[in-house]
Design a protein around this motif. Structure first.
Motif, mmCIF file in Angstrom:
data_model
loop_
_atom_site.group_PDB
_atom_site.id
_atom_site.type_symbol
_atom_site.label_atom_id
_atom_site.label_comp_id
_atom_site.label_asym_id
_atom_site.label_seq_id
_atom_site.Cartn_x
_atom_site.Cartn_y
_atom_site.Cartn_z
ATOM 1 N N LYS A 61 0.823 -1.215 0.000
ATOM 2 C CA LYS A 61 0.000 0.000 0.000
ATOM 3 C C LYS A 61 0.857 1.265 0.000
ATOM 4 N N GLN A 62 1.986 1.239 0.700
ATOM 5 C CA GLN A 62 2.865 2.405 0.754
ATOM 6 C C GLN A 62 3.491 2.725 -0.602
ATOM 7 N N VAL A 63 3.572 1.732 -1.483
ATOM 8 C CA VAL A 63 4.160 1.967 -2.808
ATOM 9 C C VAL A 63 3.104 1.928 -3.913
ATOM 10 N N GLY A 64 1.825 2.100 -3.534
ATOM 11 C CA GLY A 64 0.786 2.319 -4.525
ATOM 12 C C GLY A 64 -0.010 1.111 -4.975
ATOM 13 N N PHE A 65 0.109 -0.030 -4.307
ATOM 14 C CA PHE A 65 -0.679 -1.201 -4.675
ATOM 15 C C PHE A 65 -1.755 -1.399 -3.616
ATOM 16 N N ASP A 66 -2.916 -0.773 -3.845
ATOM 17 C CA ASP A 66 -3.974 -0.747 -2.837
ATOM 18 C C ASP A 66 -4.855 -1.992 -2.842
ATOM 19 N N VAL A 67 -4.776 -2.800 -3.892
ATOM 20 C CA VAL A 67 -5.622 -3.989 -3.985
ATOM 21 C C VAL A 67 -4.761 -5.244 -3.889
ATOM 22 N N ALA A 68 -5.132 -6.114 -2.967
ATOM 23 C CA ALA A 68 -4.545 -7.447 -2.879
ATOM 24 C C ALA A 68 -5.698 -8.431 -3.036
ATOM 25 N N ARG A 91 4.224 -16.593 -14.955
ATOM 26 C CA ARG A 91 5.496 -15.918 -14.640
ATOM 27 C C ARG A 91 5.633 -14.590 -15.375
ATOM 28 N N GLY A 92 4.933 -14.403 -16.469
ATOM 29 C CA GLY A 92 4.995 -13.161 -17.226
ATOM 30 C C GLY A 92 4.016 -12.093 -16.777
ATOM 31 N N TRP A 93 3.141 -12.398 -15.839
ATOM 32 C CA TRP A 93 2.157 -11.428 -15.357
ATOM 33 C C TRP A 93 2.684 -10.729 -14.106
ATOM 34 N N PRO A 94 3.071 -9.462 -14.181
ATOM 35 C CA PRO A 94 3.609 -8.766 -13.007
ATOM 36 C C PRO A 94 2.626 -8.653 -11.847
ATOM 37 N N VAL A 95 1.345 -8.613 -12.127
ATOM 38 C CA VAL A 95 0.346 -8.489 -11.070
ATOM 39 C C VAL A 95 0.325 -9.728 -10.169
ATOM 40 N N VAL A 96 0.731 -10.870 -10.690
ATOM 41 C CA VAL A 96 0.754 -12.113 -9.914
ATOM 42 C C VAL A 96 2.064 -12.167 -9.132
ATOM 43 N N ARG A 97 1.961 -12.209 -7.808
ATOM 44 C CA ARG A 97 3.142 -12.223 -6.948
ATOM 45 C C ARG A 97 3.522 -13.629 -6.525
ATOM 46 N N GLU A 98 2.544 -14.499 -6.339
ATOM 47 C CA GLU A 98 2.802 -15.901 -6.020
ATOM 48 C C GLU A 98 1.788 -16.744 -6.762
ATOM 49 N N ALA A 99 2.209 -17.931 -7.154
ATOM 50 C CA ALA A 99 1.315 -18.873 -7.816
ATOM 51 C C ALA A 99 1.599 -20.258 -7.261
ATOM 52 N N GLY A 104 -6.915 -31.104 -5.923
ATOM 53 C CA GLY A 104 -8.329 -30.891 -5.632
ATOM 54 C C GLY A 104 -9.039 -30.187 -6.761
ATOM 55 N N GLU A 105 -10.103 -29.473 -6.431
ATOM 56 C CA GLU A 105 -10.971 -28.850 -7.434
ATOM 57 C C GLU A 105 -10.334 -27.657 -8.127
ATOM 58 N N ILE A 106 -9.486 -26.935 -7.445
ATOM 59 C CA ILE A 106 -8.819 -25.765 -8.010
ATOM 60 C C ILE A 106 -7.426 -26.173 -8.461
ATOM 61 N N ASP A 107 -7.026 -25.745 -9.650
ATOM 62 C CA ASP A 107 -5.704 -26.109 -10.158
ATOM 63 C C ASP A 107 -4.609 -25.160 -9.681
ATOM 64 N N PHE A 108 -4.915 -23.852 -9.622
ATOM 65 C CA PHE A 108 -3.925 -22.864 -9.206
ATOM 66 C C PHE A 108 -4.587 -21.799 -8.346
ATOM 67 N N VAL A 109 -3.836 -21.303 -7.377
ATOM 68 C CA VAL A 109 -4.230 -20.094 -6.664
ATOM 69 C C VAL A 109 -3.133 -19.069 -6.947
ATOM 70 N N LEU A 110 -3.562 -17.871 -7.313
ATOM 71 C CA LEU A 110 -2.646 -16.783 -7.643
ATOM 72 C C LEU A 110 -2.844 -15.659 -6.632
ATOM 73 N N GLN A 111 -1.758 -15.234 -6.016
ATOM 74 C CA GLN A 111 -1.806 -14.065 -5.143
ATOM 75 C C GLN A 111 -1.455 -12.863 -6.010
ATOM 76 N N CYS A 112 -2.317 -11.859 -6.003
ATOM 77 C CA CYS A 112 -2.155 -10.718 -6.901
ATOM 78 C C CYS A 112 -2.159 -9.403 -6.130
ATOM 79 N N VAL A 113 -1.463 -8.418 -6.678
ATOM 80 C CA VAL A 113 -1.553 -7.053 -6.194
ATOM 81 C C VAL A 113 -1.772 -6.140 -7.399
#
Length: 158
Positions: A61-68, A91-99, A104-113
């Motif tokens: 948030k201090q560097v301008g990424f208000d949405v997680a 790996r090419g999507w900068p908004v994705v910080r962790e993948a 189970g039912e979901i194949d991937f979870v992506l943490q985004c900012v």
């Protein structure tokens, strides 16, 4: 093959996780050995791939990424070539910080900012849902972070 670590190695790792900017002299004092062998041990831990990197942790948030947010992705196909193709795209999507690939039912979870909700929506609609092999996407905006412990729990009850 796992590397055998002794008590000093574990103390070095714990100290470096707590403060990656610590000087070698201070580190050697804290772990109870002289500076030259301490530096050799740190370099050996790096070469063995146990220490992957050193970095600064920023307040988004201090560097301008208000949405997680998190994106839960289901794929049409889980064949290995399709999984690796999706991972390469992620790996090419900068908004994705962790993948993380999940079982189970979901194949991937992506943490985004993102700087704002519009930017996150644009990513989800324009990039993620339209990516090859993506069958479904569910998202969840975060309310607040309750814990942030990006380190391995060395010397703690796990």
């Amino acid at each position: 093959m796992k590397v055998r670590l002794d008590a000093i190695d574990w103390r070095i790792l714990r100290e470096l996780q707590d403060d990656g900017r610590i000087t070698n002299v201070e580190l050697s004092k804290r772990v109870g050995i002289s500076a030259p062998p301490c530096l050799r041990r740190v370099r050996a831990l790096e070469e063995a791939g146990i220490i992957l990197a050193y970095r600064a942790l920023l307040d988004e948030k201090q560097v301008g990424f208000d949405v997680a947010a998190f994106a839960f992705v289901g794929l049409h196909s889980q064949a290995e070539p399709d999984l690796t193709a999706f991972e390469a795209r992620v790996r090419g999507w900068p908004v994705v910080r962790e993948a993380w690939m999940l079982s189970g039912e979901i194949d991937f979870v992506l943490q985004c900012v993102a700087p704002n909700l519009r930017a996150f929506q644009d990513f989800v609609i324009g990039e993620l849902t339209s990516a090859p092999n993506v069958a479904s996407v569910r998202t969840a905006l975060t309310i607040r972070q309750s814990k942030n412990a990006p380190v391995v729990p060395i010397g703690e009850d796990v």
